[in-house]
Write an enzyme that holds these catalytic residues in place. Structure first.
Site, PDB file in Angstrom:
ATOM      1  N   LYS A 186      83.821  41.076  54.659  1.00 39.94           N
ATOM      2  CA  LYS A 186      85.022  40.674  53.915  1.00 39.94           C
ATOM      3  C   LYS A 186      85.142  41.544  52.665  1.00 39.94           C
ATOM      4  O   LYS A 186      84.204  41.634  51.883  1.00 39.94           O
ATOM      5  CB  LYS A 186      84.919  39.197  53.528  1.00 39.94           C
ATOM      6  CG  LYS A 186      84.902  38.246  54.714  1.00 39.94           C
ATOM      7  CD  LYS A 186      84.494  36.833  54.310  1.00 39.94           C
ATOM      8  CE  LYS A 186      83.005  36.740  54.070  1.00 39.94           C
ATOM      9  NZ  LYS A 186      82.545  35.340  53.870  1.00 39.94           N
ATOM     10  N   GLY A 231      86.792  28.581  48.701  1.00 46.32           N
ATOM     11  CA  GLY A 231      87.140  28.224  50.069  1.00 46.32           C
ATOM     12  C   GLY A 231      87.765  29.349  50.871  1.00 46.32           C
ATOM     13  O   GLY A 231      87.964  29.213  52.085  1.00 46.32           O
ATOM     14  N   ASP A 276      85.416  30.564  53.578  1.00 50.08           N
ATOM     15  CA  ASP A 276      85.322  29.576  54.654  1.00 50.08           C
ATOM     16  C   ASP A 276      86.553  29.655  55.554  1.00 50.08           C
ATOM     17  O   ASP A 276      86.448  29.563  56.783  1.00 50.08           O
ATOM     18  CB  ASP A 276      85.203  28.163  54.075  1.00 50.08           C
ATOM     19  CG  ASP A 276      84.043  28.028  53.110  1.00 50.08           C
ATOM     20  OD1 ASP A 276      83.035  28.747  53.289  1.00 50.08           O
ATOM     21  OD2 ASP A 276      84.146  27.227  52.170  1.00 50.08           O
TER      22      ASP A 276
END
Length: 315
Positions: free
Chosen positions: A226, A257, A260
């Protein structure tokens, strides 16, 4: 029967309704949180069956979280309650944009008692993916053993294992222990999803390709790095690699978050048989949607909303 299984610590998050120091804030809203719970909720909203392995305290926070899990359609057959430990919670600041401060109240929580005994063949039967994170591994020695057990048992039962390192240095006794433990857990997983800064710390490599190669040499089938607003880079053991651009959003409200949500996109895409490039693109979209909200999982979309965003958003 669940398609996806994950394991971790659910927590209640308390979010101030105004900006400023905690000493001056008087009104808070509550929500459900926890990296693996976020992933479970996100996958469920996209139409997938998810079993969540965890422990809760037999207290009002645990009751609230259990109701959230049921409302979100999760399989809670592997969630147990304890009378001698409490449910964890945390506070996070409200900020104009970007990264908030977080303050955890989780020491000796019910979920910190997770152990290899919580991971059984029966609880994994029939699933396709097991999703692990480095947060659970960091919570306690027994949690780390549970993660190791889950990886081995999942592979034995034919599940594919996804692993998000999700570094929490404050939970480890030392940086060296964190790096050694998480790299050991990553070894032999099917997919690993580090953030670029995490990957640099864990591998000592500066480049996206270097981070990927580090884990590919250790038996990982595909590495997905990422790279914040740049999107993500992936490379597989077969040599396929690509950079997938991120999606543009007008305003970043809260970054908690986002990783996630990215995992949700990749995991559900793989479960549906999408090519890895498309699964990563979905992950980018999910992460972009997530940073537009102050909650840890309230912005996680349903399928129609996700499709609409991917069709209309700028890259």
């Amino acid at each position: 029967m669940a398609e996806i299984i994950t394991m971790g610590e659910p927590m209640v998050v308390l979010i101030p309704q105004e900006e400023g120091p905690f000493a001056e804030v008087g009104l808070f809203s509550k929500g459900a949180a926890g990296a693996e719970l976020n992933v479970a909720i996100g996958a469920s909203r996209l139409g997938h069956s998810v079993r969540y392995i965890s422990r809760l305290g037999r207290d009002f926070l645990g009751e609230y979280l259990l109701e959230v899990m049921k409302r979100e359609g999760l399989d809670v057959s592997a969630v147990s309650t304890e009378t001698d430990r409490l449910t964890g919670f945390y506070f996070k600041t409200k900020v104009p944009s970007g990264d908030p401060q977080v303050f955890y109240m989780r020491k000796n929580s019910a979920a910190s008692g997770l152990s290899p005994a919580d991971v059984t063949p029966e609880r994994l039967q029939g699933a396709r993916f097991f999703h692990l994170t480095g947060i659970t591994a960091a919570v306690s020695a027994s949690c780390l053993q549970a993660c190791r057990r889950a990886k081995v048992l999942a592979r034995e039962q034919g599940l594919q294992v996804t692993f998000d390192p999700n570094l929490r240095p404050a939970l480890w006794r030392s940086e060296e222990e964190m790096i050694s433990s998480l790299n050991g857990l990553a070894e032999g997983c099917d997919y690993i999803l580090p953030g670029v800064a995490e990957g640099r710390l864990l591998t000592g490599c500066d480049t996206l390709e270097g981070i990927a190669d580090f884990y590919l040499e250790r038996g990982v089938k595909a590495v997905i790095v990422k790279n914040r607003s740049e999107g993500a880079y992936y490379k597989t053991a077969a040599g396929e690699c690509s950079r997938i651009p991120g999606f543009h959003v007008k305003r970043i409200v809260d970054t908690v978050g986002a990783g996630d949500a990215f995992s949700v996109g990749v995991l559900t895409g793989l479960t549906e048989g999408l090519p890895l490039s498309e699964a990563v693109r979905r992950g980018n979209a999910m992460g972009a949607i997530m940073i537009t909200s102050a909650g840890d999982n309230d912005a996680l979309p349903g399928r129609e909303e996700l499709i609409r965003f991917m069709e209309e958003a700028e890259v």
